[in-house]
Design a protein around this motif. Sequence first.
Motif, mmCIF file in Angstrom:
data_model
loop_
_atom_site.group_PDB
_atom_site.id
_atom_site.type_symbol
_atom_site.label_atom_id
_atom_site.label_comp_id
_atom_site.label_asym_id
_atom_site.label_seq_id
_atom_site.Cartn_x
_atom_site.Cartn_y
_atom_site.Cartn_z
ATOM 1 N N CYS A 4 0.809 -1.254 -0.020
ATOM 2 C CA CYS A 4 -0.156 0.174 -0.018
ATOM 3 C C CYS A 4 0.893 1.294 -0.038
ATOM 4 C CB CYS A 4 -0.806 -0.039 1.198
ATOM 5 S SG CYS A 4 -2.090 -1.316 1.267
ATOM 6 N N ASP A 60 -7.605 6.348 -6.365
ATOM 7 C CA ASP A 60 -6.425 5.423 -6.350
ATOM 8 C C ASP A 60 -6.018 4.990 -4.806
ATOM 9 O OD1 ASP A 60 -5.933 8.047 -5.726
ATOM 10 O OD2 ASP A 60 -3.951 8.256 -6.566
ATOM 11 N N ASP A 62 -5.299 2.889 -2.033
ATOM 12 C CA ASP A 62 -4.993 1.341 -1.920
ATOM 13 C C ASP A 62 -4.956 0.763 -0.558
ATOM 14 O OD1 ASP A 62 -2.735 2.323 -1.235
ATOM 15 O OD2 ASP A 62 -1.379 1.602 -2.733
ATOM 16 N N GLY A 63 -5.369 1.451 0.561
ATOM 17 C CA GLY A 63 -5.314 1.195 1.834
ATOM 18 C C GLY A 63 -6.134 2.050 2.857
ATOM 19 N N GLU A 69 -7.502 -6.766 -3.141
ATOM 20 C CA GLU A 69 -6.648 -6.479 -4.187
ATOM 21 C C GLU A 69 -6.630 -4.896 -4.700
ATOM 22 O OE1 GLU A 69 -8.154 -10.609 -4.322
ATOM 23 O OE2 GLU A 69 -9.081 -8.499 -3.891
ATOM 24 N N GLN A 70 -7.764 -4.264 -4.575
ATOM 25 C CA GLN A 70 -7.909 -2.782 -4.735
ATOM 26 C C GLN A 70 -7.530 -1.983 -3.578
ATOM 27 O OE1 GLN A 70 -11.664 -3.440 -7.201
ATOM 28 N NE2 GLN A 70 -10.980 -1.575 -7.757
ATOM 29 N N VAL A 71 -8.211 -2.338 -2.356
ATOM 30 C CA VAL A 71 -8.225 -1.580 -1.457
ATOM 31 C C VAL A 71 -7.942 -2.628 -0.149
ATOM 32 C CG1 VAL A 71 -8.863 0.223 0.337
ATOM 33 C CG2 VAL A 71 -9.626 0.211 -2.344
ATOM 34 N N LYS A 122 -2.295 -8.753 0.217
ATOM 35 C CA LYS A 122 -2.255 -8.511 -1.179
ATOM 36 C C LYS A 122 -1.075 -9.607 -1.812
ATOM 37 C CE LYS A 122 -3.747 -4.057 -1.675
ATOM 38 N NZ LYS A 122 -3.308 -2.739 -2.401
#
Length: 346
Positions: A180, A242, A244-245, A270-272, A340
């Motif tokens: 992240c 955008d 991611d965490g 995967e995304q967040v 991830k």
Amino acid sequence: MKDITLKEIATKLGISITTVSKALKNYPDVSEKTKNAVIELAQKLHYTPNSFAVNLRTKESKTIGLIIPEVVHHFFSNVVNAIINEAEKNGYLVIILQSNETLALEKKQVELLINKRVDGIIMSLSNESNNDDHIKEIMNRNIPFVMFDKIAKLSKCSKVIIDDQKAAFNAVQHLIDNGCKKIAHIRGPLNPQNAIDRYIGYKKALEKNNIPFDNKLVYTCETVTFEEGRDFAKQIINEHPDIDGVFAITDLVAVGALAYFNENKIKVPEQVAVIGFSNWFMSQVLTPKLSTVNQPSHEMGIESFNLLLEEMNCHKEGIPFTPRTVELETNVIVRESSIKFKQIEF
């Protein structure tokens, strides 16, 4: 049916009230015959000691007060159960009061407990409270007092805490170790010390990893609820697609964020990637299972009562007591919401 008194037992047996009292307490200077007669009659008449009179003699109420912000929270319910169990082992009853995160109600509850002459008070402060006059009043009256979890650092009383900065740092470091680079923080209200410390821990983790701090990535709860977590997750995605965490102040808030992500087909992790705080029992049955910081609630309850008991015993015996702080260890529990890629747990 009126309460039976020692005088009535004494009159029926033709002995003094003092002899009845001694017989019930198994004094050695009362004959076995008299003791048996007194006990038999007391049981037949359903005699029970006058607790108020006993309290006046011993200067103990054998009750303690416990004030918590909310009962429904998994963390606080565990603390309450631990305190009740320890109190019962030591002959104490617990008066449990809930402040509903308001200073006004907390003040009334402190006043109530003082007027009830409880032997000691254990408290986790409301979100609106700090080192206020009602807290100082407890200590000015020399009432044994322990704070836990949400505390006032300047209050000179015993405390049972965790290192919230370190715990938050480790949670955010875990997200960074999993790749992240843009992490939002759904923090607690501005006043409680634990919310402040978790926010500081978040910032320190970013700083250590050379990730610029962006105040726009910090979202502040007022009531620390599922709904706030859900609403902030929506706001985070709208304002920072955008991202991611996400590091949330509690598991309840994190669950709200997860709910929004799941409903809107935003893949976690995967995304967040998402991590919470406190290890709420529901965090293990969600999809995906929630990574979190384990906060030792049961141990916190035990330590809080034992600290209070130690101070109450010193108070009773006229021995000076020096307040101290007990710090309990935490650890990051890694689950599906933040992995991830495979890594070694720490």
